[in-house]
Structure formats: C-alpha cells, structure tokens
Motif scaffolding. Structure first.
Motif, short mmCIF file in Angstrom:
data_model
loop_
_atom_site.label_atom_id
_atom_site.label_comp_id
_atom_site.label_asym_id
_atom_site.label_seq_id
_atom_site.Cartn_x
_atom_site.Cartn_y
_atom_site.Cartn_z
N SER A 60 0.95 -1.17 -0.13
CA SER A 60 0.30 -0.30 0.06
C SER A 60 1.38 1.29 -0.24
CB SER A 60 -1.02 -0.18 1.13
OG SER A 60 -0.04 -0.48 2.43
N GLN A 61 2.11 1.38 0.48
CA GLN A 61 2.57 2.43 0.71
C GLN A 61 3.48 2.72 -1.01
OE1 GLN A 61 5.63 0.85 5.37
NE2 GLN A 61 6.39 2.10 2.63
N PHE A 62 3.26 1.53 -1.87
CA PHE A 62 3.39 1.70 -3.57
C PHE A 62 2.99 2.40 -4.28
CE2 PHE A 62 7.67 -1.09 -2.19
CZ PHE A 62 8.79 -0.21 -2.96
N VAL A 63 1.30 1.85 -3.35
CA VAL A 63 0.10 2.33 -4.04
C VAL A 63 -0.42 4.28 -3.95
CG1 VAL A 63 -2.19 2.12 -4.30
CG2 VAL A 63 -1.21 0.05 -4.23
N ALA A 64 0.34 4.50 -2.61
CA ALA A 64 0.13 5.33 -2.06
C ALA A 64 1.12 6.63 -2.61
CB ALA A 64 0.33 5.74 -0.59
N MET A 65 2.57 5.81 -3.24
CA MET A 65 3.25 7.55 -3.94
C MET A 65 3.24 6.99 -5.43
SD MET A 65 5.59 7.58 -1.98
CE MET A 65 4.52 8.17 -1.40
N GLU A 66 2.57 5.62 -5.69
CA GLU A 66 1.75 6.25 -7.55
C GLU A 66 0.64 6.59 -7.31
OE1 GLU A 66 0.47 2.78 -8.58
OE2 GLU A 66 1.78 1.46 -9.08
N VAL A 67 -0.09 7.69 -5.81
CA VAL A 67 -1.45 8.31 -6.46
C VAL A 67 -0.57 9.92 -6.01
CG1 VAL A 67 -3.39 9.76 -4.71
CG2 VAL A 67 -2.87 6.53 -5.53
N TYR A 68 0.58 9.45 -5.35
CA TYR A 68 0.94 11.52 -4.83
C TYR A 68 1.85 12.31 -5.13
CZ TYR A 68 4.99 14.53 -1.78
OH TYR A 68 4.89 14.79 -1.46
N GLY A 69 1.45 13.86 -5.42
CA GLY A 69 1.78 14.38 -6.18
C GLY A 69 2.02 15.40 -4.88
N ASP A 70 2.94 16.53 -5.67
CA ASP A 70 3.23 17.90 -5.23
C ASP A 70 2.96 18.59 -5.92
OD1 ASP A 70 4.65 19.90 -3.20
OD2 ASP A 70 6.39 19.43 -4.52
N PRO A 71 1.49 19.88 -5.19
CA PRO A 71 1.29 20.57 -3.96
C PRO A 71 0.73 18.53 -3.56
CG PRO A 71 0.07 21.86 -5.00
CD PRO A 71 1.46 21.05 -6.20
N LEU A 72 0.84 18.43 -2.65
CA LEU A 72 -0.56 17.73 -2.24
C LEU A 72 -1.61 18.33 -1.31
CD1 LEU A 72 -0.35 14.63 -0.87
CD2 LEU A 72 0.85 15.42 1.10
N THR A 73 -2.59 18.13 -1.69
CA THR A 73 -4.27 18.39 -2.00
C THR A 73 -4.98 17.24 -0.91
OG1 THR A 73 -4.86 17.70 -3.81
CG2 THR A 73 -3.83 19.70 -4.30
N LEU A 74 -6.10 17.98 -0.89
CA LEU A 74 -6.33 17.36 0.26
C LEU A 74 -7.60 16.02 -0.38
CD1 LEU A 74 -8.82 17.20 3.36
CD2 LEU A 74 -10.40 18.05 1.83
N GLY A 75 -7.35 16.20 -2.34
CA GLY A 75 -7.96 15.14 -2.69
C GLY A 75 -7.20 14.23 -3.18
N LEU A 76 -6.08 14.81 -3.17
CA LEU A 76 -4.84 13.96 -3.08
C LEU A 76 -4.71 13.19 -1.81
CD1 LEU A 76 -1.78 14.91 -4.98
CD2 LEU A 76 -3.01 13.73 -5.53
N VAL A 77 -4.70 13.79 -0.49
CA VAL A 77 -4.84 13.30 0.68
C VAL A 77 -5.82 12.18 0.91
CG1 VAL A 77 -5.20 13.51 3.43
CG2 VAL A 77 -3.85 14.80 1.59
N VAL A 78 -7.26 12.66 0.84
CA VAL A 78 -8.26 11.29 0.56
C VAL A 78 -7.59 9.90 -0.38
CG1 VAL A 78 -10.66 10.85 0.19
CG2 VAL A 78 -10.02 13.51 0.76
N ALA A 79 -6.83 10.69 -1.46
CA ALA A 79 -7.20 9.40 -2.24
C ALA A 79 -6.19 8.44 -1.58
CB ALA A 79 -6.70 9.77 -3.37
N MET A 80 -5.07 8.79 -1.38
CA MET A 80 -4.17 8.01 -0.72
C MET A 80 -4.54 6.91 0.69
SD MET A 80 -0.53 10.72 -0.63
CE MET A 80 -0.01 10.03 0.28
N ILE A 81 -5.64 7.94 1.40
CA ILE A 81 -5.86 7.29 2.53
C ILE A 81 -6.55 5.76 1.74
CG2 ILE A 81 -7.47 7.24 4.26
CD1 ILE A 81 -6.89 10.04 4.55
N GLY A 82 -7.66 6.48 0.43
CA GLY A 82 -9.26 5.24 -0.17
C GLY A 82 -7.99 4.24 -0.59
#
Length: 233
Positions: A60-82
């Motif tokens: 899941s850490q690798f999956v989260a890194m696939e979603v991660y982007g800069d700048p980190l927005t609320l939408g990205l945070v929610v997507a990473m948690i999901g």
C-alpha cells in the motif's frame, strides 16, 4: 497473566526472527526500492522514514506513492488514504485468523502487537500454530525483525537505491513469493484450501493483467476468502 495454553518467551521471539532469515534479502530489497521511489517523488528524508516506519505496509505504500503528487492537496490525501485502506483490507481477514491464538492474550499486549502484522509473520505464525506451537513470541519476533529490516533498508535506498531500483536484475523479486509458497504447503488441508487458493490466484492474476498495480492483492484476498467461506470440504 496469559492463558495457560499460551506463552510468550524470549526463545520464541528468537525463533520467530530466525525463521525469517531466508527472506531477509527480499525484505531489504523492497525497502531499498521504496526509499528510491520516495526520493524520486520528492519526499524529504524525514518524511520517508516516518511514512515507511509508521505505516509499515509495503504494497500500500507503493500504491500511495503512485497517487502522491506535489503540491499535496486534500483530494490527494483522501485518495491516498482510500487506496491504502483498500489494499490493506485483507488485514481484517488475516487478523481474524489469529484470534484463536492471540485472542487468549491480554488486550494491552495484543493490540500494540497487531501493528507488526504483515503477510509474512502472519503466515509464519499460522504455520507454527497449526504445528501445535502456543508461544506467540513466534509472531512477535518475526514481526519485530521484519519491521526493523524494513525501517533500516529504506535509508540506503533513499540515498543510493538506484543501484537496486529493479530487484529483478538480481533475482530478488522471487525471494518473497518463493518463501510464501513454501510456507503454504503445510497449511493445505483439502478441497477448501485448494479451490480457494486457485480462486485467489486466478482473480489476482486477472486483476494484475487488466488493471495492473497492487490491486491484485486486494481482489485476490477477498475472492479467496469468499471461496473458502462458501465451499464445503
């Protein structure tokens, strides 16, 4: 006091750590790769260390890194948690399977120890439990060693992980799957296991082919669990 049928000893912890030795190269290699991925994504060294050691959930850490982007927005945070929650959903089933053993251990010991739960030490612990072992140091020792290796290997990976950015070059990508396959053999008990394992493997392979990424872990685990639950031996 622990239930008289369940024990916790230093010897058990040492044994749990010892039986992890064959898979150590695989754990270290994956940790190195994650360090490299985190550095390439722009995470600071401190952020990488905290994410790796506190989340402690490789796929899941690798999956989260696939979603991660800069700048980190609320939408990205929610997507990473999901996506992290979805991939780790299998831990609900894995944790439940340990209840006959850890269910006899006081809550103040069990719940902190569940932080160390991984596919690896779950499979090791379940295998030992089925052999009659009641020393849950097997689970604790293997979990502690796995966490330590995972936490430390990300450090060189962050600074020089490009040297092993592709574990396939060294054949390290087969270490963990081969180890899991060897441990599964003693757990076979009949038709239910055979069919559920085939269903899990088939669904996981199909998901990998159609979707890619790490979703196959989630779909395979859920499909195998349902197959096992609704089949008679």
């Amino acid at each position: 006091m622990l239930n008289k049928n369940v024990t916790l000893s230093l010897q058990g912890c040492v044994r749990g750590a010892t039986i992890c030795i064959p898979v150590m190269p695989g754990i270290i290699a994956v940790g190195l790769v994650f360090g490299t991925v985190a550095a390439q994504k722009g995470l600071t060294f401190l952020e990488t260390i905290l994410l790796n050691s506190l989340v402690f959930a490789g796929a899941s850490q690798f999956v989260a890194m696939e979603v991660y982007g800069d700048p980190l927005t609320l939408g990205l945070v929610v997507a990473m948690i999901g996506v992290t929650a979805a991939v780790n959903m299998r831990m609900v089933l894995i944790g439940a399977s340990l209840r006959p053993w850890l269910g006899q251990v006081p809550a103040w010991q069990t719940y902190p120890a569940l932080f160390l739960l991984t596919d690896l030490n779950w499979l090791l612990a379940l295998s030992e439990y089925n052999k009659g072992t009641r020393d849950w140091g097997i689970y604790l020792g293997s979990g502690l060693l796995t966490w330590a290796l995972w936490s430390l290997s990300v450090i060189p990976g962050y600074f020089a992980g490009s040297l092993v950015s592709d574990p396939k070059v060294f054949g390290l990508d087969v270490v963990l799957p081969a180890f899991f396959a060897a441990l599964l053999v003693p757990l076979w008990k009949g038709k239910r296991q055979t069919v559920s394992w085939l269903v899990a493997g088939g669904v996981a392979a199909l998901t990998w082919y159609l979707v890619g990424g790490y979703w196959s872990i989630f779909t395979g685990a859920i499909a195998g669990a349902f197959a096992g639950a609704y089949l008679d031996d």
